[in-house]
Design a protein around this motif. Structure first.
Motif, PDB file in Angstrom:
ATOM      1  N   UNK A  99      73.934  27.541  50.788  1.00 38.56           N
ATOM      2  CA  UNK A  99      73.392  28.529  51.732  1.00 38.56           C
ATOM      3  C   UNK A  99      72.823  27.754  52.906  1.00 38.56           C
ATOM      4  N   UNK A 100      73.367  28.007  54.093  1.00 37.06           N
ATOM      5  CA  UNK A 100      73.013  27.251  55.296  1.00 37.06           C
ATOM      6  C   UNK A 100      71.816  27.822  56.051  1.00 37.06           C
ATOM      7  N   UNK A 101      70.964  28.550  55.380  1.00 37.02           N
ATOM      8  CA  UNK A 101      69.708  28.968  55.986  1.00 37.02           C
ATOM      9  C   UNK A 101      69.686  30.373  56.543  1.00 37.02           C
ATOM     10  N   UNK A 102      68.456  30.796  56.872  1.00 37.86           N
ATOM     11  CA  UNK A 102      68.140  32.149  57.301  1.00 37.86           C
ATOM     12  C   UNK A 102      68.455  33.177  56.221  1.00 37.86           C
ATOM     13  N   UNK A 103      68.054  32.824  54.990  1.00 32.75           N
ATOM     14  CA  UNK A 103      68.139  33.804  53.899  1.00 32.75           C
ATOM     15  C   UNK A 103      66.967  34.773  53.997  1.00 32.75           C
ATOM     16  N   UNK A 104      65.843  34.280  54.528  1.00 34.73           N
ATOM     17  CA  UNK A 104      64.579  35.006  54.588  1.00 34.73           C
ATOM     18  C   UNK A 104      64.033  35.284  53.185  1.00 34.73           C
ATOM     19  N   UNK A 105      64.483  34.495  52.203  1.00 37.06           N
ATOM     20  CA  UNK A 105      63.995  34.610  50.837  1.00 37.06           C
ATOM     21  C   UNK A 105      63.153  33.393  50.502  1.00 37.06           C
ATOM     22  N   UNK A 106      62.342  33.509  49.479  1.00 36.56           N
ATOM     23  CA  UNK A 106      61.538  32.392  49.013  1.00 36.56           C
ATOM     24  C   UNK A 106      62.427  31.413  48.251  1.00 36.56           C
ATOM     25  N   UNK A 107      62.048  30.161  48.249  1.00 37.25           N
ATOM     26  CA  UNK A 107      62.841  29.118  47.589  1.00 37.25           C
ATOM     27  C   UNK A 107      63.041  29.386  46.108  1.00 37.25           C
ATOM     28  N   UNK A 122      68.126  30.423  43.803  1.00 33.62           N
ATOM     29  CA  UNK A 122      67.792  29.210  43.044  1.00 33.62           C
ATOM     30  C   UNK A 122      68.995  28.419  42.560  1.00 33.62           C
ATOM     31  N   UNK A 123      70.165  29.040  42.293  1.00 27.00           N
ATOM     32  CA  UNK A 123      71.295  28.195  41.885  1.00 27.00           C
ATOM     33  C   UNK A 123      72.023  27.542  43.068  1.00 27.00           C
ATOM     34  N   UNK A 130      64.499  31.489  60.762  1.00 29.09           N
ATOM     35  CA  UNK A 130      63.891  32.740  60.301  1.00 29.09           C
ATOM     36  C   UNK A 130      63.373  32.635  58.868  1.00 29.09           C
ATOM     37  N   UNK A 131      63.347  31.433  58.318  1.00 32.30           N
ATOM     38  CA  UNK A 131      62.808  31.201  56.978  1.00 32.30           C
ATOM     39  C   UNK A 131      61.404  30.632  57.116  1.00 32.30           C
ATOM     40  N   UNK A 132      60.497  31.136  56.286  1.00 32.62           N
ATOM     41  CA  UNK A 132      59.111  30.709  56.409  1.00 32.62           C
ATOM     42  C   UNK A 132      58.551  30.080  55.147  1.00 32.62           C
ATOM     43  N   UNK A 133      59.402  29.806  54.176  1.00 30.10           N
ATOM     44  CA  UNK A 133      58.977  29.107  52.964  1.00 30.10           C
ATOM     45  C   UNK A 133      59.138  27.609  53.217  1.00 30.10           C
ATOM     46  N   UNK A 134      58.046  26.900  53.290  1.00 28.77           N
ATOM     47  CA  UNK A 134      58.069  25.464  53.618  1.00 28.77           C
ATOM     48  C   UNK A 134      58.721  24.626  52.517  1.00 28.77           C
ATOM     49  N   UNK A 135      58.972  25.224  51.366  1.00 32.09           N
ATOM     50  CA  UNK A 135      59.665  24.491  50.298  1.00 32.09           C
ATOM     51  C   UNK A 135      61.152  24.334  50.572  1.00 32.09           C
ATOM     52  N   UNK A 136      61.689  25.085  51.529  1.00 28.51           N
ATOM     53  CA  UNK A 136      63.098  24.962  51.891  1.00 28.51           C
ATOM     54  C   UNK A 136      63.248  23.774  52.843  1.00 28.51           C
ATOM     55  N   UNK A 137      64.088  22.800  52.498  1.00 27.66           N
ATOM     56  CA  UNK A 137      64.243  21.624  53.362  1.00 27.66           C
ATOM     57  C   UNK A 137      65.027  21.959  54.632  1.00 27.66           C
TER      58      UNK A 137
END
Length: 171
Positions: free
Chosen positions: A33-41, A47-48, A56-63
Protein backbone atom coordinates in the motif's frame (compact mmCIF):
# COMPACT_ATOMS: atom_id res chain seq x y z
CA UNK A 1 5.57 -14.40 -8.15
CA UNK A 2 2.82 -11.78 -7.99
CA UNK A 3 2.62 -8.64 -5.85
CA UNK A 4 -0.61 -6.68 -5.36
CA UNK A 5 -0.12 -2.89 -5.27
CA UNK A 6 -2.66 -0.39 -3.90
CA UNK A 7 -2.56 3.32 -3.15
CA UNK A 8 -4.64 6.33 -2.24
CA UNK A 9 -7.59 4.48 -0.74
CA UNK A 10 -8.43 7.60 1.31
CA UNK A 11 -10.55 6.23 4.12
CA UNK A 12 -12.01 3.37 2.12
CA UNK A 13 -14.11 1.17 4.36
CA UNK A 14 -12.35 -1.91 5.72
CA UNK A 15 -14.76 -4.26 3.92
CA UNK A 16 -14.11 -2.56 0.55
CA UNK A 17 -10.36 -2.83 1.01
CA UNK A 18 -10.65 -6.45 2.04
CA UNK A 19 -12.82 -7.17 -1.01
CA UNK A 20 -9.90 -6.25 -3.26
CA UNK A 21 -7.20 -7.96 -1.21
CA UNK A 22 -9.23 -11.14 -0.67
CA UNK A 23 -9.84 -11.40 -4.42
CA UNK A 24 -6.10 -11.90 -4.93
CA UNK A 25 -5.22 -13.59 -1.62
CA UNK A 26 -4.24 -16.91 -3.20
CA UNK A 27 -2.09 -15.47 -6.00
CA UNK A 28 -0.30 -12.49 -4.41
CA UNK A 29 2.76 -13.26 -2.31
CA UNK A 30 2.88 -9.70 -0.98
CA UNK A 31 0.58 -6.68 -0.77
CA UNK A 32 1.92 -3.14 -0.98
CA UNK A 33 0.00 0.00 0.00
CA UNK A 34 1.67 3.19 -1.24
CA UNK A 35 0.05 5.50 1.29
CA UNK A 36 -2.95 7.70 1.92
CA UNK A 37 -4.98 4.87 3.41
CA UNK A 38 -6.07 7.25 6.20
CA UNK A 39 -6.09 4.17 8.46
CA UNK A 40 -4.08 3.48 11.58
CA UNK A 41 -0.99 1.29 11.23
CA UNK A 42 -2.61 -1.41 13.37
CA UNK A 43 -5.93 -1.45 11.49
CA UNK A 44 -6.61 -5.11 10.54
CA UNK A 45 -7.30 -4.05 6.94
CA UNK A 46 -3.67 -2.96 6.44
CA UNK A 47 -1.61 -4.99 8.93
CA UNK A 48 -0.75 -7.74 6.41
CA UNK A 49 0.54 -5.10 3.95
CA UNK A 50 3.84 -3.39 3.36
CA UNK A 51 2.45 0.12 3.91
CA UNK A 52 3.89 3.63 3.96
CA UNK A 53 2.39 6.90 5.11
CA UNK A 54 1.18 9.57 2.73
CA UNK A 55 0.34 13.24 3.06
CA UNK A 56 -3.19 12.37 4.28
CA UNK A 57 -2.02 9.79 6.84
CA UNK A 58 -1.57 10.95 10.41
CA UNK A 59 -0.36 7.81 12.19
CA UNK A 60 3.34 8.44 12.86
CA UNK A 61 3.93 4.68 13.02
CA UNK A 62 3.62 4.54 9.22
CA UNK A 63 7.09 4.97 7.68
CA UNK A 64 7.77 7.46 4.88
CA UNK A 65 9.67 4.81 2.92
CA UNK A 66 10.15 1.06 2.93
CA UNK A 67 12.61 -1.25 1.25
CA UNK A 68 11.40 -4.84 0.94
CA UNK A 69 12.46 -7.95 -0.90
CA UNK A 70 10.18 -10.38 -2.65
CA UNK A 71 12.03 -13.29 -4.17
CA UNK A 72 15.10 -11.87 -5.88
CA UNK A 73 13.49 -8.44 -6.36
CA UNK A 74 14.10 -5.39 -4.17
CA UNK A 75 11.24 -2.88 -3.87
CA UNK A 76 11.46 0.75 -2.84
CA UNK A 77 8.05 1.93 -1.60
CA UNK A 78 7.04 5.54 -0.93
CA UNK A 79 3.90 7.61 -1.27
CA UNK A 80 5.73 10.19 -3.34
CA UNK A 81 4.66 13.46 -1.76
CA UNK A 82 8.14 13.86 -0.20
CA UNK A 83 9.77 13.09 -3.56
CA UNK A 84 7.95 15.60 -5.82
CA UNK A 85 6.39 12.84 -7.97
CA UNK A 86 3.87 15.22 -9.49
CA UNK A 87 6.73 16.89 -11.38
CA UNK A 88 9.50 14.28 -11.69
CA UNK A 89 10.45 10.68 -10.94
CA UNK A 90 14.12 11.61 -10.62
CA UNK A 91 14.06 11.84 -6.80
CA UNK A 92 12.47 8.39 -6.54
CA UNK A 93 15.01 7.03 -9.00
CA UNK A 94 17.92 8.34 -6.93
CA UNK A 95 16.46 6.90 -3.70
CA UNK A 96 15.87 3.54 -5.40
CA UNK A 97 19.47 3.53 -6.63
CA UNK A 98 20.73 4.37 -3.11
CA UNK A 99 18.73 1.44 -1.75
CA UNK A 100 19.68 -0.98 -4.54
CA UNK A 101 16.03 -1.34 -5.58
CA UNK A 102 14.96 -2.19 -9.11
CA UNK A 103 11.21 -1.72 -8.57
CA UNK A 104 9.63 1.47 -7.21
CA UNK A 105 6.01 1.55 -6.04
CA UNK A 106 4.47 4.95 -5.35
CA UNK A 107 1.19 6.86 -5.35
CA UNK A 108 0.16 10.45 -4.62
CA UNK A 109 -0.74 11.42 -8.21
CA UNK A 110 -3.79 9.12 -8.33
CA UNK A 111 -2.77 8.31 -11.93
CA UNK A 112 -2.30 4.65 -12.88
CA UNK A 113 0.81 3.97 -14.91
CA UNK A 114 4.13 2.22 -15.21
CA UNK A 115 7.44 2.88 -16.92
CA UNK A 116 11.03 1.72 -17.02
CA UNK A 117 13.73 4.32 -16.38
CA UNK A 118 17.45 3.45 -16.28
CA UNK A 119 16.70 -0.17 -15.37
CA UNK A 120 14.26 0.74 -12.60
CA UNK A 121 10.58 -0.19 -12.95
CA UNK A 122 8.19 2.49 -11.63
CA UNK A 123 4.63 1.44 -10.76
CA UNK A 124 1.83 3.76 -9.68
CA UNK A 125 -1.36 1.74 -9.14
CA UNK A 126 -3.57 4.84 -9.33
CA UNK A 127 -6.25 5.33 -6.70
CA UNK A 128 -8.89 2.95 -5.44
CA UNK A 129 -10.89 5.90 -4.16
CA UNK A 130 -10.31 9.09 -6.20
CA UNK A 131 -8.80 8.37 -9.64
CA UNK A 132 -7.41 11.07 -11.90
CA UNK A 133 -7.27 10.98 -15.74
CA UNK A 134 -9.46 7.84 -15.74
CA UNK A 135 -12.88 7.18 -14.31
CA UNK A 136 -11.96 3.68 -13.10
CA UNK A 137 -10.71 3.24 -9.55
CA UNK A 138 -7.54 1.20 -10.04
CA UNK A 139 -4.96 -1.08 -8.50
CA UNK A 140 -2.10 -3.09 -9.98
CA UNK A 141 -0.53 -6.52 -9.86
CA UNK A 142 3.04 -7.06 -10.96
CA UNK A 143 3.95 -10.58 -12.04
CA UNK A 144 7.68 -11.20 -11.72
CA UNK A 145 9.92 -13.84 -13.22
CA UNK A 146 13.71 -13.90 -13.21
CA UNK A 147 13.88 -11.71 -16.31
CA UNK A 148 10.47 -10.12 -16.87
CA UNK A 149 7.90 -7.99 -15.06
CA UNK A 150 4.33 -7.75 -16.32
CA UNK A 151 2.24 -5.01 -14.75
CA UNK A 152 -1.51 -5.49 -14.95
CA UNK A 153 -4.10 -2.94 -13.85
CA UNK A 154 -7.62 -3.65 -12.64
CA UNK A 155 -10.69 -1.63 -11.77
CA UNK A 156 -12.25 -1.87 -8.31
CA UNK A 157 -14.43 -4.82 -9.38
CA UNK A 158 -11.42 -6.81 -10.60
CA UNK A 159 -11.93 -6.25 -14.32
CA UNK A 160 -8.60 -6.08 -16.18
CA UNK A 161 -7.70 -2.82 -17.92
CA UNK A 162 -5.83 -4.42 -20.81
CA UNK A 163 -4.87 -1.11 -22.42
CA UNK A 164 -2.64 -0.33 -19.40
CA UNK A 165 -0.87 -3.71 -19.25
CA UNK A 166 2.86 -3.61 -19.99
CA UNK A 167 5.76 -6.02 -19.82
CA UNK A 168 9.39 -5.12 -19.19
CA UNK A 169 12.72 -6.92 -19.19
CA UNK A 170 14.29 -6.71 -15.74
CA UNK A 171 17.65 -7.67 -14.34
Amino acid sequence: MKVLILSDTHGMMEDELKEVTERHRDEAEAIIHCGDSELQADDPAVTPMWIVGGNCDFDSRLPDELVKEAGQHRFFIAHGHLHSVKTTLMNLKYRAQEEGATIVCFGHTHIAGTEMNDGILFINPGSLRLPRTRRERTYAIVELTDSEATVMFYDFSGNPLKELEKSFQIA
